[in-house]
Design a protein around this motif. Structure first.
Motif, PDB file in Angstrom:
ATOM      1  N   PHE A  31       0.867  -1.183   0.000  1.00 22.42           N
ATOM      2  CA  PHE A  31       0.000   0.000   0.000  1.00 22.42           C
ATOM      3  C   PHE A  31       0.905   1.235   0.000  1.00 22.42           C
ATOM      4  CE2 PHE A  31      -2.425   3.233   2.487  1.00 22.42           C
ATOM      5  CZ  PHE A  31      -3.532   3.348   1.670  1.00 22.42           C
ATOM      6  N   HIS A  32       1.074   1.838  -1.162  1.00 24.07           N
ATOM      7  CA  HIS A  32       1.964   3.001  -1.252  1.00 24.07           C
ATOM      8  C   HIS A  32       1.715   3.725  -2.560  1.00 24.07           C
ATOM      9  CE1 HIS A  32       4.391   0.786  -4.179  1.00 24.07           C
ATOM     10  NE2 HIS A  32       4.409  -0.232  -3.334  1.00 24.07           N
ATOM     11  N   ILE A  33       2.187   4.948  -2.628  1.00 23.79           N
ATOM     12  CA  ILE A  33       2.146   5.694  -3.877  1.00 23.79           C
ATOM     13  C   ILE A  33       3.529   5.648  -4.522  1.00 23.79           C
ATOM     14  CG2 ILE A  33       0.339   7.264  -3.084  1.00 23.79           C
ATOM     15  CD1 ILE A  33       2.557   9.412  -2.759  1.00 23.79           C
ATOM     16  N   ASN A  34       3.555   5.947  -5.796  1.00 22.07           N
ATOM     17  CA  ASN A  34       4.811   6.146  -6.503  1.00 22.07           C
ATOM     18  C   ASN A  34       5.225   7.597  -6.282  1.00 22.07           C
ATOM     19  OD1 ASN A  34       6.867   6.625  -8.289  1.00 22.07           O
ATOM     20  ND2 ASN A  34       5.844   5.719 -10.058  1.00 22.07           N
ATOM     21  N   PRO A  35       6.331   7.842  -5.565  1.00 20.56           N
ATOM     22  CA  PRO A  35       6.696   9.223  -5.238  1.00 20.56           C
ATOM     23  C   PRO A  35       7.019  10.088  -6.455  1.00 20.56           C
ATOM     24  CG  PRO A  35       8.457   7.702  -4.630  1.00 20.56           C
ATOM     25  CD  PRO A  35       7.275   6.861  -4.997  1.00 20.56           C
ATOM     26  N   LEU A  36       7.222   9.469  -7.604  1.00 15.20           N
ATOM     27  CA  LEU A  36       7.545  10.225  -8.820  1.00 15.20           C
ATOM     28  C   LEU A  36       6.340  10.391  -9.740  1.00 15.20           C
ATOM     29  CD1 LEU A  36      11.015   8.634  -9.665  1.00 15.20           C
ATOM     30  CD2 LEU A  36      10.523  10.683  -8.317  1.00 15.20           C
ATOM     31  N   SER A  37       5.186   9.906  -9.331  1.00 18.00           N
ATOM     32  CA  SER A  37       4.009   9.960 -10.183  1.00 18.00           C
ATOM     33  C   SER A  37       3.476  11.388 -10.287  1.00 18.00           C
ATOM     34  CB  SER A  37       2.913   9.057  -9.631  1.00 18.00           C
ATOM     35  OG  SER A  37       2.465   9.560  -8.380  1.00 18.00           O
ATOM     36  N   GLU A  38       2.631  11.608 -11.290  1.00 17.46           N
ATOM     37  CA  GLU A  38       2.078  12.941 -11.511  1.00 17.46           C
ATOM     38  C   GLU A  38       0.561  12.971 -11.395  1.00 17.46           C
ATOM     39  OE1 GLU A  38       3.531  14.320 -15.253  1.00 17.46           O
ATOM     40  OE2 GLU A  38       5.626  14.444 -14.574  1.00 17.46           O
ATOM     41  N   TYR A  39      -0.046  11.924 -10.836  1.00 19.35           N
ATOM     42  CA  TYR A  39      -1.505  11.903 -10.739  1.00 19.35           C
ATOM     43  C   TYR A  39      -1.978  12.578  -9.447  1.00 19.35           C
ATOM     44  CZ  TYR A  39      -0.062   7.596  -8.307  1.00 19.35           C
ATOM     45  OH  TYR A  39       0.566   6.681  -7.511  1.00 19.35           O
ATOM     46  N   PRO A  40      -3.164  13.201  -9.488  1.00 19.58           N
ATOM     47  CA  PRO A  40      -3.737  13.781  -8.264  1.00 19.58           C
ATOM     48  C   PRO A  40      -4.054  12.677  -7.253  1.00 19.58           C
ATOM     49  CG  PRO A  40      -4.867  14.574 -10.237  1.00 19.58           C
ATOM     50  CD  PRO A  40      -4.016  13.416 -10.662  1.00 19.58           C
ATOM     51  N   LEU A  41      -4.105  13.063  -5.977  1.00 21.78           N
ATOM     52  CA  LEU A  41      -4.380  12.114  -4.906  1.00 21.78           C
ATOM     53  C   LEU A  41      -5.631  12.533  -4.145  1.00 21.78           C
ATOM     54  CD1 LEU A  41      -0.784  11.760  -3.383  1.00 21.78           C
ATOM     55  CD2 LEU A  41      -1.945  10.101  -4.862  1.00 21.78           C
ATOM     56  N   VAL A  42      -6.450  11.556  -3.807  1.00 22.65           N
ATOM     57  CA  VAL A  42      -7.544  11.764  -2.864  1.00 22.65           C
ATOM     58  C   VAL A  42      -7.290  10.798  -1.710  1.00 22.65           C
ATOM     59  CG1 VAL A  42     -10.018  11.666  -2.444  1.00 22.65           C
ATOM     60  CG2 VAL A  42      -9.162  12.465  -4.655  1.00 22.65           C
ATOM     61  N   LEU A  43      -7.016  11.357  -0.538  1.00 19.06           N
ATOM     62  CA  LEU A  43      -6.654  10.572   0.642  1.00 19.06           C
ATOM     63  C   LEU A  43      -7.830  10.574   1.611  1.00 19.06           C
ATOM     64  CD1 LEU A  43      -3.064  12.069   1.177  1.00 19.06           C
ATOM     65  CD2 LEU A  43      -3.746  10.130  -0.274  1.00 19.06           C
TER      66      LEU A  43
END
Length: 399
Positions: free
Chosen positions: A257-269
Motif C-alpha cells: 500500500f503506497h504511492i509512486n513518489p515520482l508519479s504525476e496523478y492527483p491524490l484523494v486521501l
C-alpha cells in the motif's frame, strides 16, 4: 499437482468453508501446543479476536478455489508475503505450518479425509508454500540490496517521543549501530517487536511509517488502545510506557500500500482515526516532490483525538495544491466552522473529489474502508484506481 488432485482439493472447499472456524481454531491450538516458540511471531491479539483465524481460512480456501490459476491471487499473496517478511518468516517455518494445517483438515473432514485427499492437500500446500517462499525471497533480496537495508530484526533506539493527540504518540527511531537505514515508499510499514511481561514472550506489531523518508530516523505513530488488558491493547500500552533511550527491535520497511513518489496523478486521501499515518507519509512525500493536487478527507471522534491537526492545517494554509475536509463525530461550538459534523460522506463533497486521473487511497477500520470504497464505486470511480490499507489481518478483498 495433477488434475485429479486439483479436483479433489476443490471438492472440499465448500465443507471446509462451512467449518472454517473449527478448522483454524484446531490448527492454531495444535500449532501453538507443539511449537510454542511461534507465539513470538504471531499477533496474539488477533488470535484472541478470531481475526487471524478468519484471515488464514480465507487465504487458504481462496487458494484452493483458484488452484488451477493461483496467479489471480497474486496481489493478495504479495500482501501476505510483505507481512511475512516484516516478521522474518523463514522457509522452514512453512513446513511446521503445513504439518499442522493438514492435520487440521483431517480432523475437520473426519472419515471423508482419505489418504488420497490428504496427499492432494499436502501437494497443494507445498505448491502454495513455494510460491510464498519465492515472493518473500525476492523481497528479502531487494531489502538487502538497498543502501541501509537488512534482513530480520535490527535494534533501534527511541530517540524522541512526541504526543500527537490524547491517544497517539509518535516515536522517532534511530538504528543503534549508527549505520544507514533503508529508504521506503510512502505508505509502507515496519514491524516492531517488544517483550510483553504479562505474556512471557515477545509480540510483533506492524506500524505505518508516518512521515516522508529521511535518512535520519523512522517515525511511527501509535494509538493507545483503551483497555490495556484487552489483547488489542497490550502492545500499544507497552509502547506508550516507553521512554526516549529505550531499545526496540525493528524490521525493514515493507508493504504494497503506497504511492509512486515520482508519479504525476492527483491524490484523494481518505482516513479514519489512526488511518491518518500512512497517508501523512504520502502527503509529506508529495510536498517534497511533485506537489500534485491532493484532497484529504479525515474523520475522527473529536478534536482531542485529531492527530497531526496543526501540521496538516499549516500545509493547507501554505500550499494551493492541498485541500482538506475534516469530519468530527462530536463537533463542539469551539471547533472551526469549516469542520463537518458526523462521519465522512463522500457524496457530500463529490464535486471536489471527482478528479480526472486521480488515485484514491483509503485507510482506517474495516467498516470505514467498506463504506468509503462503496461510495467511491457509486460515484463512478474505477476499482483499479482505489487502494486501501486495513490494519491487522487482511479480511477485505474489495478490488
Amino acid at each position: 499437482m495433477n488434475n485429479k488432485q486439483k479436483a479433489l482439493v476443490k471438492s472440499t472447499v465448500a465443507v471446509l468453508k462451512s467449518n472454517g472456524a473449527d478448522l483454524t481454531q484446531y490448527f492454531y491450538n495444535r500449532m501453538f501446543n507443539h511449537n510454542p516458540e511461534l507465539k513470538n511471531l504471531f499477533n496474539m491479539s488477533h488470535q484472541a479476536s478470531g481475526k487471524q483465524q478468519h484471515a488464514l481460512a480465507g487465504a487458504v480456501l481462496a487458494y484452493a478455489e483458484h488452484i488451477e490459476n493461483p496467479t489471480l491471487l497474486i496481489n493478495i499473496l504479495r500482501s501476505i508475503g510483505n507481512k511475512h517478511v516484516s516478521l522474518n518468516i523463514k522457509p522452514e517455518q512453512y513446513n511446521i505450518v503445513g504439518l499442522h494445517l493438514i492435520s487440521s483438515i483431517k480432523e475437520v473432514l473426519g472419515k471423508a479425509a482419505t489418504d488420497e485427499l490428504l496427499e492432494a492437500w499436502t501437494q497443494a500446500y507445498h505448491e502454495l508454500a513455494q510460491i510464498m517462499i519465492s515472493i518473500e525471497d525476492g523481497i528479502y533480496c531487494s531489502n538487502l540490496n538497498k543502501n541501509g537495508g537488512w534482513k530480520g530484526w535490527r535494534t533501534f533506539i527511541i530517540s524522541k517521543i512526541v504526543e500527537e493527540s490524547m491517544e497517539v504518540k509518535s516515536f522517532y527511531l534511530k538504528p543503534k549501530d549508527g549505520q544507514p537505514i533503508a529508504e521506503y515508499l510512502p505508505g509502507q510499514f515496519i514491524s516492531v517487536k517488544t517483550y510483553i511481561p504479562s505474556l512471557g514472550y515477545e509480540q510483533p506489531r506492524q506500524y505505518s511509517l508516518s512521515s516522508a523518508f529521511t535518512p535520519k530516523y523512522y517515525r511511527i505513530s501509535v494509538k493507545k488502545e483503551k483497555n490495556q488488558f484487552n489483547p488489542d491493547g497490550i502492545v500499544s500500552h507497552i509502547m506508550h510506557s516507553k521512554l526516549a533511550g529505550d531499545e526496540i527491535e525493528v524490521s525493514a520497511p515493507a508493504g504494497i500500500f503506497h504511492i509512486n513518489p515520482l508519479s504525476e496523478y492527483p491524490l484523494v486521501l481518505i482516513s479514519g482515526g489512526i488511518g491518518v499515518t500512512p497517508l501523512l507519509s504520502m502527503l509529506e512525500t508529495n510536498e517534497n516532490n511533485n506537489r500534485n493536487p491532493v484532497v484529504w478527507l479525515h474523520s475522527c471522534r473529536d478534536q482531542t483525538v485529531h492527530s497531526f491537526k496543526d501540521h496538516i492545517d499549516y500545509l493547507e494554509q501554505n500550499n494551493e495544491w492541498l485541500t482538506t475536509h475534516i469530519f468530527y463525530e462530536n463537533k463542539n461550538k469551539e471547533d472551526d466552522q469549516a469542520i463537518h459534523e458526523g462521519r465522512i460522506n463522500l457524496h457530500e463533497v463529490k464535486e471536489e473529489i471527482l478528479i480526472d486521473n486521480a488515485k484514491y487511497y483509503i485507510c482506517g477500520p474495516e467498516a470505514f474502508i467498506k463504506v468509503q470504497y462503496n461510495s467511491l464505486m457509486q460515484l463512478g470511480i474505477a476499482g483499479e484506481n482505489i487502494f486501501y490499507e486495513e490494519f491487522g489481518p487482511q479480511l477485505l478483498h474489495l478490488n
